[in-house]
Design a protein around this motif. Structure first.
Motif, PDB file in Angstrom:
ATOM      1  N   VAL A  23       0.833  -1.204   0.000  1.00 27.41           N
ATOM      2  CA  VAL A  23       0.000   0.000   0.000  1.00 27.41           C
ATOM      3  C   VAL A  23       0.869   1.255   0.000  1.00 27.41           C
ATOM      4  N   ASN A  24       1.932   1.258   0.797  1.00 25.28           N
ATOM      5  CA  ASN A  24       2.813   2.428   0.826  1.00 25.28           C
ATOM      6  C   ASN A  24       3.465   2.681  -0.526  1.00 25.28           C
ATOM      7  N   ASP A  25       3.742   1.618  -1.267  1.00 30.86           N
ATOM      8  CA  ASP A  25       4.375   1.757  -2.584  1.00 30.86           C
ATOM      9  C   ASP A  25       3.397   2.192  -3.667  1.00 30.86           C
ATOM     10  N   THR A  26       2.112   1.914  -3.467  1.00 30.18           N
ATOM     11  CA  THR A  26       1.145   2.163  -4.539  1.00 30.18           C
ATOM     12  C   THR A  26       0.130   3.259  -4.209  1.00 30.18           C
ATOM     13  N   ALA A  27       0.187   3.842  -3.022  1.00 31.05           N
ATOM     14  CA  ALA A  27      -0.761   4.899  -2.649  1.00 31.05           C
ATOM     15  C   ALA A  27      -0.590   6.117  -3.557  1.00 31.05           C
ATOM     16  N   ALA A  28      -1.700   6.747  -3.874  1.00 30.57           N
ATOM     17  CA  ALA A  28      -1.680   7.902  -4.769  1.00 30.57           C
ATOM     18  C   ALA A  28      -0.892   9.054  -4.139  1.00 30.57           C
ATOM     19  N   SER A  29      -0.204   9.808  -4.988  1.00 35.77           N
ATOM     20  CA  SER A  29       0.532  10.977  -4.541  1.00 35.77           C
ATOM     21  C   SER A  29       0.567  11.976  -5.691  1.00 35.77           C
ATOM     22  N   ASP A  30       1.111  13.148  -5.448  1.00 34.67           N
ATOM     23  CA  ASP A  30       1.280  14.154  -6.497  1.00 34.67           C
ATOM     24  C   ASP A  30       2.447  15.047  -6.098  1.00 34.67           C
ATOM     25  N   ASP A  31       2.759  16.013  -6.940  1.00 36.26           N
ATOM     26  CA  ASP A  31       3.936  16.848  -6.694  1.00 36.26           C
ATOM     27  C   ASP A  31       3.816  17.641  -5.398  1.00 36.26           C
ATOM     28  N   ALA A  32       2.623  18.192  -5.139  1.00 39.17           N
ATOM     29  CA  ALA A  32       2.450  19.003  -3.929  1.00 39.17           C
ATOM     30  C   ALA A  32       2.662  18.168  -2.676  1.00 39.17           C
ATOM     31  N   LEU A  33       2.136  16.949  -2.679  1.00 40.40           N
ATOM     32  CA  LEU A  33       2.284  16.084  -1.511  1.00 40.40           C
ATOM     33  C   LEU A  33       3.738  15.645  -1.351  1.00 40.40           C
ATOM     34  N   THR A  34       4.390  15.304  -2.443  1.00 36.43           N
ATOM     35  CA  THR A  34       5.792  14.906  -2.380  1.00 36.43           C
ATOM     36  C   THR A  34       6.651  16.044  -1.842  1.00 36.43           C
ATOM     37  N   GLU A  35       6.405  17.257  -2.325  1.00 33.51           N
ATOM     38  CA  GLU A  35       7.168  18.410  -1.848  1.00 33.51           C
ATOM     39  C   GLU A  35       6.890  18.680  -0.374  1.00 33.51           C
ATOM     40  N   ALA A  36       5.631  18.497   0.045  1.00 39.53           N
ATOM     41  CA  ALA A  36       5.287  18.726   1.453  1.00 39.53           C
ATOM     42  C   ALA A  36       5.979  17.712   2.347  1.00 39.53           C
ATOM     43  N   ARG A  37       6.022  16.453   1.919  1.00 40.46           N
ATOM     44  CA  ARG A  37       6.720  15.429   2.700  1.00 40.46           C
ATOM     45  C   ARG A  37       8.221  15.727   2.790  1.00 40.46           C
ATOM     46  N   THR A  38       8.799  16.160   1.688  1.00 39.61           N
ATOM     47  CA  THR A  38      10.227  16.476   1.675  1.00 39.61           C
ATOM     48  C   THR A  38      10.537  17.636   2.604  1.00 39.61           C
ATOM     49  N   ALA A  39       9.702  18.674   2.552  1.00 38.99           N
ATOM     50  CA  ALA A  39       9.904  19.836   3.416  1.00 38.99           C
ATOM     51  C   ALA A  39       9.751  19.458   4.887  1.00 38.99           C
ATOM     52  N   ALA A  40       8.759  18.632   5.190  1.00 39.07           N
ATOM     53  CA  ALA A  40       8.559  18.200   6.571  1.00 39.07           C
ATOM     54  C   ALA A  40       9.760  17.405   7.069  1.00 39.07           C
ATOM     55  N   ALA A  41      10.278  16.527   6.214  1.00 41.93           N
ATOM     56  CA  ALA A  41      11.440  15.721   6.598  1.00 41.93           C
ATOM     57  C   ALA A  41      12.651  16.604   6.876  1.00 41.93           C
ATOM     58  N   GLU A  42      12.825  17.665   6.102  1.00 37.89           N
ATOM     59  CA  GLU A  42      13.952  18.569   6.305  1.00 37.89           C
ATOM     60  C   GLU A  42      13.871  19.266   7.661  1.00 37.89           C
ATOM     61  N   PHE A  43      12.650  19.449   8.161  1.00 36.12           N
ATOM     62  CA  PHE A  43      12.453  20.071   9.467  1.00 36.12           C
ATOM     63  C   PHE A  43      12.349  19.034  10.577  1.00 36.12           C
ATOM     64  N   GLY A  44      12.538  17.751  10.221  1.00 34.88           N
ATOM     65  CA  GLY A  44      12.484  16.699  11.225  1.00 34.88           C
ATOM     66  C   GLY A  44      11.096  16.399  11.742  1.00 34.88           C
ATOM     67  N   LEU A  45      10.067  16.673  10.935  1.00 30.50           N
ATOM     68  CA  LEU A  45       8.690  16.430  11.355  1.00 30.50           C
ATOM     69  C   LEU A  45       8.248  15.043  10.929  1.00 30.50           C
ATOM     70  N   ALA A  46       7.663  14.309  11.852  1.00 30.78           N
ATOM     71  CA  ALA A  46       7.149  12.976  11.544  1.00 30.78           C
ATOM     72  C   ALA A  46       5.833  13.106  10.780  1.00 30.78           C
ATOM     73  N   CYS A  47       5.727  12.419   9.655  1.00 30.73           N
ATOM     74  CA  CYS A  47       4.527  12.457   8.830  1.00 30.73           C
ATOM     75  C   CYS A  47       3.862  11.082   8.816  1.00 30.73           C
ATOM     76  N   PRO A  48       2.561  11.032   8.654  1.00 26.89           N
ATOM     77  CA  PRO A  48       1.913   9.734   8.480  1.00 26.89           C
ATOM     78  C   PRO A  48       2.402   9.067   7.208  1.00 26.89           C
ATOM     79  N   ASP A  49       2.563   7.747   7.237  1.00 26.31           N
ATOM     80  CA  ASP A  49       3.004   7.041   6.040  1.00 26.31           C
ATOM     81  C   ASP A  49       1.889   7.072   4.995  1.00 26.31           C
TER      82      ASP A  49
END
Length: 230
Positions: A23-49
């Motif tokens: 499910v984690n490999d096939t869940a829908a995503s888009d550019d905005a979500l990918t960028e948001a996850r990347t930005a959160a990771a840079e700030f050390g924020l835990a995100c839901p998988d």
């Protein structure tokens, strides 16, 4: 009523792990979500998988049956969580509305950037810049379809009691990672976090027995607790 957790599953090769990976490999995503996850990771924020995010989008779509779906997010990663909810809310005529409660200005900026990148109108979201437990008590009662909370285990019980009044009948409170990877089911664990998680489950058992809520616990992330207000 007291909820009892079974033994911790330590089999990393289990069928459940395979389902999660798929499910984690096939869940829908888009550019905005990918960028948001990347930005959160840079700030050390835990995100839901992605699996948890997919479930949040499902809840958003379910809430869209109403005239204007609305949600509250109590989490430093409010941008990522909000995008998942909006993915469920969105239709040709309505985006829904998300209220983000977090005291950190940087977290709010990340969420605003994520929502803007997704093309959401500024009227579709707002920020309450305060501690989550303070913010949730300021909101109108019987007004929201979904509350998503990512809080410290020691705040779980207080979050349940503070958040439930804000939900409409049939509204859903999601306690992310509230089962601590099954730690409450290990009798040997007596640390403060585990004891607090057990106490929260006991509180939910009382509310369930009283007919106030319906509770479901799912293997999302470290274990999510889903509470529906009756």
């Amino acid at each position: 009523m007291t909820f009892k957790l079974g033994p911790v599953n330590v089999n990393s090769g289990s069928a459940l792990d395979a389902v999660r990976a798929y499910v984690n490999d096939t869940a829908a995503s888009d550019d905005a979500l990918t960028e948001a996850r990347t930005a959160a990771a840079e700030f050390g924020l835990a995100c839901p998988d992605p699996m948890t995010g997919e479930f949040l989008s499902f809840l958003g779509a379910r809430a869209s049956a109403g005239p204007q779906p609305s949600a509250v997010v109590m989490s430093p990663a409010c941008g990522v969580i909000g995008l998942h909810l909006f993915a469920g809310f969105r239709s040709d005529t309505i985006d829904g509305h998300v209220t983000c409660i977090d005291p950190e200005v940087q977290h709010q900026q990340l969420a605003r950037q994520a929502f803007t990148a997704q093309g959401l109108r500024s009227s579709s979201f707002r920020f309450v810049p305060t501690a989550p437990l303070d913010g949730i008590t300021r909101l109108a009662t019987d007004s929201y379809d979904i509350v998503v909370a990512d809080v410290d285990a020691e705040l779980l019980t207080a979050t349940v009691d503070a958040a439930l009044p804000s939900l409409r009948a049939g509204g859903v409170l999601v306690l992310l990672d509230s089962l601590l990877d099954g730690a409450p089911g290990d009798p040997a664990r007596t640390d403060r976090q585990t004891l607090a998680a057990r106490a929260a489950q006991d509180r939910l058992g009382e509310l369930s027995e009283a007919g106030t809520v319906a509770v479901s616990r799912l293997p999302l992330g470290a274990g999510a607790t889903i509470i529906t207000r009756r």
